[in-house]
Design an enzyme around this catalytic site. Structure first.
Site, mmCIF file in Angstrom:
data_model
loop_
_atom_site.group_PDB
_atom_site.id
_atom_site.type_symbol
_atom_site.label_atom_id
_atom_site.label_comp_id
_atom_site.label_asym_id
_atom_site.label_seq_id
_atom_site.Cartn_x
_atom_site.Cartn_y
_atom_site.Cartn_z
ATOM 1 N N ARG A 227 -49.681 31.852 -13.683
ATOM 2 C CA ARG A 227 -49.563 33.312 -13.801
ATOM 3 C C ARG A 227 -48.305 33.686 -14.564
ATOM 4 N NH1 ARG A 227 -49.307 36.857 -9.142
ATOM 5 N NH2 ARG A 227 -48.236 35.198 -8.033
ATOM 6 N N LYS A 289 -35.163 24.350 -1.018
ATOM 7 C CA LYS A 289 -35.178 25.723 -1.511
ATOM 8 C C LYS A 289 -34.517 25.732 -2.887
ATOM 9 C CE LYS A 289 -36.135 30.043 -0.193
ATOM 10 N NZ LYS A 289 -35.336 30.623 0.906
ATOM 11 N N HIS A 290 -35.206 26.242 -3.881
ATOM 12 C CA HIS A 290 -34.682 26.305 -5.247
ATOM 13 C C HIS A 290 -34.206 24.920 -5.722
ATOM 14 C CE1 HIS A 290 -35.233 30.545 -5.099
ATOM 15 N NE2 HIS A 290 -34.338 30.730 -4.159
ATOM 16 N N ASN A 432 -21.981 20.145 -8.614
ATOM 17 C CA ASN A 432 -21.308 19.140 -7.793
ATOM 18 C C ASN A 432 -21.896 19.142 -6.376
ATOM 19 O OD1 ASN A 432 -19.313 18.096 -9.622
ATOM 20 N ND2 ASN A 432 -18.207 20.021 -9.440
ATOM 21 N N ARG A 452 -15.718 20.622 -7.063
ATOM 22 C CA ARG A 452 -16.156 19.808 -5.928
ATOM 23 C C ARG A 452 -15.545 20.301 -4.625
ATOM 24 N NH1 ARG A 452 -19.175 15.767 -6.213
ATOM 25 N NH2 ARG A 452 -18.942 15.813 -8.473
ATOM 26 N N HIS A 538 -28.125 17.816 -12.832
ATOM 27 C CA HIS A 538 -27.859 19.154 -13.370
ATOM 28 C C HIS A 538 -29.136 19.960 -13.541
ATOM 29 C CE1 HIS A 538 -24.165 16.969 -14.732
ATOM 30 N NE2 HIS A 538 -23.643 18.041 -14.195
#
Length: 538
Positions: A227, A289-290, A432, A452, A538
């Site tokens: 979608r 999550k994400h 980090n 960090r 990353h």
């Protein structure tokens, strides 16, 4: 009516009088060929396709009769002939082409129907080098590309799902193929041969251990038009590469809404993480999550592992993805459905668990049939402006590393087990990354920070929030261990972890200030282990 091009007018409609059919996948072939024949189209075919059509009683000419040359070399040479490629490539309205066709007795081919040797399936099954090479199609791609290039006059059909589309177009246009259809089928044909060549070249690079070939092609087959992408204003599609690695691309969806772009991305992250945990040794659950874990835990049961993972960050877990390393059972399913969850993915799910999940009709349940091999090599591709970044999958596993104790104090057996657990998780946290863990469960996770030390502080702050939510007087991080995905450039991140309650540390090492960090750990009474392997993500 004609559409002008640089050289000659391109006809909008082209009558289909002769078709060449040469397919490996014969799904729907006889029905398609009969529909063409019933509409007055002359049929020409090759090898197994010819036999299938002839056995079905259809009037069909063998390609050898067209070329005047027999099939030779075990079928390697049968269509590589001017009478075939001239028929496909000739510009019908070009006087020079017409003269050449007449002089050499070449008849036009108005439709080419072909699909390719199943190279991807053969190599995915574990075929050896020789068998892989033998299953590289030559004539099929050559004819497909020829027909696609000359789509001004030729209709090229590479997918059985398009057979009815072609017949409908002929019926609507009195036996003629419209230019818009020819263009779109040509696009599909070029995309197919490109993906095929990509599969061949990437397989050969893998076989020859060539990590950086001079050219790198990436291809896949459209599995779903989405979608939208990450955001509603972005278009997106989901393509499968044919890799047999268990995961979201190969999983079977038992129920729930269609997966979104973000669902697929997050579910892949969740399953890759939980696949780090051997199901013969332990039950493990990851909540994502994400694309970042908000809780990961091992347990005696999946229910226990889920409850411990949820305790780490119950706020972020709302609307998350849950991945399990064993067959989902009813006890775990009962706990998972207590809060809103987008996707559950596991190797399998028993009937009782499926019945519980079924009550949440929008909840997606995926089963994979197994776990991904964390040690297996593969390609990871990321686009940048004007290029591609291609690297091998991060297949480093903490159990395979030579862990070195660099402090005066050696970690206890429990600390060492938790350090290994935390480092497994840190591999899957955006850099980090800082992961606090205790008794086989994460108790605080800091992800994706520019510093960090900020990741260490955020992880500790989230652990305090989780402790308060659980009604604990002693913070979850008290007596925990901490993992860092990369070295501590300064002692400040380490000291922040110590302040949070960590007693042992695992990190790659390799900083110019390793000695300073080790000294700080000794002064704080920490045990520290170095892995020698970094896990940036990353």
């Amino acid at each position: 009516m004609a559409i002008s091009t640089k050289n000659v007018p391109v006809p909008v409609l082209v009558p289909i009088r002769r078709a060449l059919l040469s397919v490996y996948d014969k799904t729907g072939l006889v029905q398609f060929a009969k529909a063409l024949s019933d509409r007055g189209v002359e049929l020409v075919s090759t090898g197994g396709s010819y036999k299938a059509l002839n056995d079905a009683g259809l009037p069909v000419c063998d390609v050898s009769d067209l070329t005047g040359f027999p099939e030779i070399m075990d079928g390697r040479v049968k269509t590589l002939h001017p009478n075939v490629h001239g028929g496909l490539l000739s510009i019908r309205d070009d006087e020079g082409h017409k003269e050449a066709m007449s002089k050499h007795g070449i008849a036009g081919i108005d439709l080419f129907c072909g699909n390719l040797y199943p190279f991807e399936d053969v190599v995915a099954s574990g075929a050896d080098y020789a068998l892989g090479i033998e299953n590289i199609d030559i004539g099929g791609p050559a004819m497909t590309r020829a027909a696609a290039k000359n789509h001004a006059y030729v209709t090229v059909v590479t997918d059985p799902s398009d057979y009815s589309r072609v017949i409908d177009a002929l019926d609507q246009n009195k036996g003629q193929s419209p230019i818009e259809l020819r263009k779109r089928l040509a696009l599909k044909a070029f995309a197919r041969t490109a993906a095929y060549d990509a599969a061949v070249s990437n397989w050969m690079a893998e076989q020859l251990c060539e990590d950086t070939p001079a050219h790198r092609a990436v291809g896949g087959a459209l599995a779903e038009v989405m979608r939208y992408g990450e955001n509603p204003h972005q278009s997106a599609g989901f393509y499968k590469t044919g890799e047999v690695r268990p995961g979201v691309a190969t999983a079977k969806q038992l129920q729930g809404k269609t997966l979104s772009y973000n669902n697929i991305n997050d579910t892949d992250a969740a399953f890759e993480l939980v696949s780090e945990f051997d199901p013969k040794r332990t039950c493990a659950v990851a909540i994502i999550k994400h694309a970042n874990p908000c809780g990961v835990a091992e347990g005696r049961t999946l229910q226990e592992a889920y409850e411990m993972a949820l305790r780490c960050d119950p706020v972020s877990a709302f609307g998350g993805i849950v991945a399990l390393n064993r067959t989902l059972d009813a006890a775990a399913a009962e706990e998972i459905v207590k809060i809103f969850t987008e996707v559950i993915i596991a190797p399998d799910a028993d009937e009782a668990a499926q019945e519980i999940i079924a009550a949440k009709k929008n909840l997606r349940l995926l089963v994979t049939g197994g776990l991904a091999d964390a040690r297996k090599r593969g390609l990871f591709v990321k686009s940048v402006a004007g290029g591609l970044l291609v690297q091998s999958r991060d297949n480093g596993v903490v159990d395979d590393l030579d862990l070195k104790v660099v402090t005066k104090r050696t970690p206890s057996a429990q600390e060492l087990a938790d350090l290994k657990f935390a480092f497994r998780v840190a591999k899957h946290v955006k850099s980090n990354a800082i992961v606090y863990a205790k008794n086989g469960a994460t108790v605080g996770i800091g992800a994706g920070q520019m510093s960090r030390v900020d990741s260490a502080r955020i992880a500790a702050r989230k652990a305090l929030d989780a402790s308060e939510s659980a009604g604990l007087e002693v913070p979850l991080t008290s007596g925990c261990v901490v993992a860092s995905d990369a070295f501590f450039p300064f002692a400040d991140g380490l000291l922040s972890a110590a302040e949070a309650g960590a007693t042992a540390v695992i990190q790659p090492g390799g900083s110019m200030r390793d000695d300073d960090v080790i000294a700080a750990a000794d002064e704080a009474g920490l045990a520290m282990v170095m892995t020698g392997m970094r896990h940036f993500r990353h």
